[in-house]
Design a protein around this motif. Structure first.
Motif, PDB file in Angstrom:
ATOM      1  N   ARG A 141      -2.966  -1.514  -0.759  1.00  0.00           N
ATOM      2  CA  ARG A 141      -2.406  -0.536  -1.704  1.00  0.00           C
ATOM      3  C   ARG A 141      -1.034  -0.957  -2.221  1.00  0.00           C
ATOM      4  NH1 ARG A 141      -3.287   5.505   0.704  1.00  0.00           N
ATOM      5  NH2 ARG A 141      -2.441   6.029  -1.333  1.00  0.00           N
ATOM      6  N   GLU A 147       1.519  -2.473  -4.293  1.00  0.00           N
ATOM      7  CA  GLU A 147       1.404  -2.988  -5.665  1.00  0.00           C
ATOM      8  C   GLU A 147       2.210  -4.253  -5.913  1.00  0.00           C
ATOM      9  OE1 GLU A 147       0.683   0.213  -8.825  1.00  0.00           O
ATOM     10  OE2 GLU A 147       1.901   1.263  -7.334  1.00  0.00           O
ATOM     11  N   PRO A 179      -0.919  -6.048  -7.907  1.00  0.00           N
ATOM     12  CA  PRO A 179      -0.351  -5.267  -9.023  1.00  0.00           C
ATOM     13  C   PRO A 179      -1.278  -4.198  -9.602  1.00  0.00           C
ATOM     14  CG  PRO A 179       0.137  -7.601  -9.273  1.00  0.00           C
ATOM     15  CD  PRO A 179      -0.835  -7.503  -8.146  1.00  0.00           C
ATOM     16  N   ASP A 180      -2.583  -4.431  -9.584  1.00  0.00           N
ATOM     17  CA  ASP A 180      -3.517  -3.455 -10.152  1.00  0.00           C
ATOM     18  C   ASP A 180      -4.262  -2.684  -9.067  1.00  0.00           C
ATOM     19  OD1 ASP A 180      -4.874  -5.659  -9.270  1.00  0.00           O
ATOM     20  OD2 ASP A 180      -6.227  -5.799 -10.987  1.00  0.00           O
ATOM     21  N   ALA A 181      -3.625  -2.514  -7.907  1.00  0.00           N
ATOM     22  CA  ALA A 181      -4.277  -1.871  -6.767  1.00  0.00           C
ATOM     23  C   ALA A 181      -4.703  -0.444  -7.058  1.00  0.00           C
ATOM     24  CB  ALA A 181      -3.347  -1.890  -5.549  1.00  0.00           C
ATOM     25  N   ARG A 182      -3.997   0.248  -7.962  1.00  0.00           N
ATOM     26  CA  ARG A 182      -4.287   1.658  -8.251  1.00  0.00           C
ATOM     27  C   ARG A 182      -5.210   1.843  -9.448  1.00  0.00           C
ATOM     28  NH1 ARG A 182      -1.334   5.056  -4.835  1.00  0.00           N
ATOM     29  NH2 ARG A 182      -0.182   3.725  -3.408  1.00  0.00           N
ATOM     30  N   TYR A 198      -7.886  -0.766  -4.644  1.00  0.00           N
ATOM     31  CA  TYR A 198      -7.565  -1.169  -3.281  1.00  0.00           C
ATOM     32  C   TYR A 198      -8.704  -0.833  -2.304  1.00  0.00           C
ATOM     33  CZ  TYR A 198      -6.545   3.599  -1.652  1.00  0.00           C
ATOM     34  OH  TYR A 198      -6.647   4.911  -1.282  1.00  0.00           O
ATOM     35  N   ALA A 206      -3.687   2.851 -14.095  1.00  0.00           N
ATOM     36  CA  ALA A 206      -3.310   2.930 -12.688  1.00  0.00           C
ATOM     37  C   ALA A 206      -2.984   4.351 -12.260  1.00  0.00           C
ATOM     38  CB  ALA A 206      -2.116   2.020 -12.424  1.00  0.00           C
TER      39      ALA A 206
END
Length: 266
Positions: free
Chosen positions: A31, A33, A37-40, A49, A247
């Motif tokens: 999670r 970021e 960077p695009d975890a959300r 994530y 995100a």
């Protein structure tokens, strides 16, 4: 000396707790970021994530558990007949060895109820799937026959899930598209092979019927999803999931306001 059910439950507490904490730690790491960077970013109702953590468990943790359990095992099978016999081994054949595969598998489902409870509970199908996997994983340690079979069937299905996860988070990748359809089919073939052999095991009443019903239901549902995506085609999949999600909800609001402002200027 046979261990009583209550004592066995107490024995499960430590590996279950450790595996669950490890799975949660992996999810929390994915999670971050600044690492991802695009975890959300949202894909099919879940943030990226969730898929990343699952892929790590399926491709690193579960194989690691298998290797650790079988390392230096004195009689690994080399012929088809030996493989058939090996699949039928119960948990007692690995006494004294670290058999953490099912604990890790159960923990991978538990973490979703902790970190993504709202999304999981919103889907009856997904909730049922998670609960069934957790129940069978917890009970697997008591299997006197077919422990290896159930473990390898589960691992094959998890590798198929890996293909699905990659297919989901990389919608514009043709290699992931093809890998999903081939991988999910192969995982079902391996699982069905194991299920056919399971009919010869002397398992407790209702265990085998539940294994068949749940296994076949999962396989049918997954294969129908693959066929539906295959029929729609790659372009439709890429357009539908091609990075349109943002995100955070706040980011979406900000973008909408920006568009509104641009329209007024025009």
């Amino acid at each position: 000396m046979e261990v009583g059910f209550g004592e066995w439950l107490l024995e499960q507490a430590y590996p279950v707790a450790v595996s669950t904490i490890a799975a949660l730690a992996i999810s929390m790491l994915t999670r971050l970021e600044f690492l991802f960077p695009d975890a959300r970013k949202m894909y099919d109702g879940f943030q990226k994530y969730k898929y990343t953590a699952s892929i790590f468990v399926q491709c690193v943790v579960l194989p690691g558990c298998l290797v650790h359990m079988l390392w230096d095992y004195p009689s690994l099978p080399t012929t088809l007949h030996e493989v058939t016999q090996f699949l039928g081994l119960g948990r007692q054949a690995f006494a004294g060895r670290h058999c953490w595969f099912f604990y890790a598998l159960m923990a991978s489902q538990t973490k979703d109820f902790v970190l993504n409870a709202q999304q999981v509970l919103a889907s009856t199908k997904m909730t049922a799937h998670h609960l069934v996997v957790m129940l069978f994983s917890f009970w697997a340690d008591r299997l006197e026959f077919g422990y290896v079979n159930f473990m390898l069937c589960s691992f094959a299905l998890e590798l198929g899930s890996t293909c699905f996860n990659l297919f989901t988070i990389y919608p514009q990748s043709k290699p992931c598209w093809y890998m999903y359809h081939v991988g999910i089919l192969l995982s079902h073939v391996v699982a069905m092979y194991g299920m056919l052999h399971a009919r010869t095991y002397d398992l407790p009443f209702m265990v085998l019927p539940m294994f068949y019903v749940c296994g076949i239901a999962v396989i049918i549902g997954r294969q129908l999803h693959s066929l539906k995506a295959l029929k729609a085609g790659f372009e439709a999949h890429a357009r539908r999931n091609g990075g349109s999600a943002l995100a955070h909800p706040a980011a979406a609001t900000f973008k909408q306001r920006g568009r509104a402002g641009s329209s007024k200027k025009d």
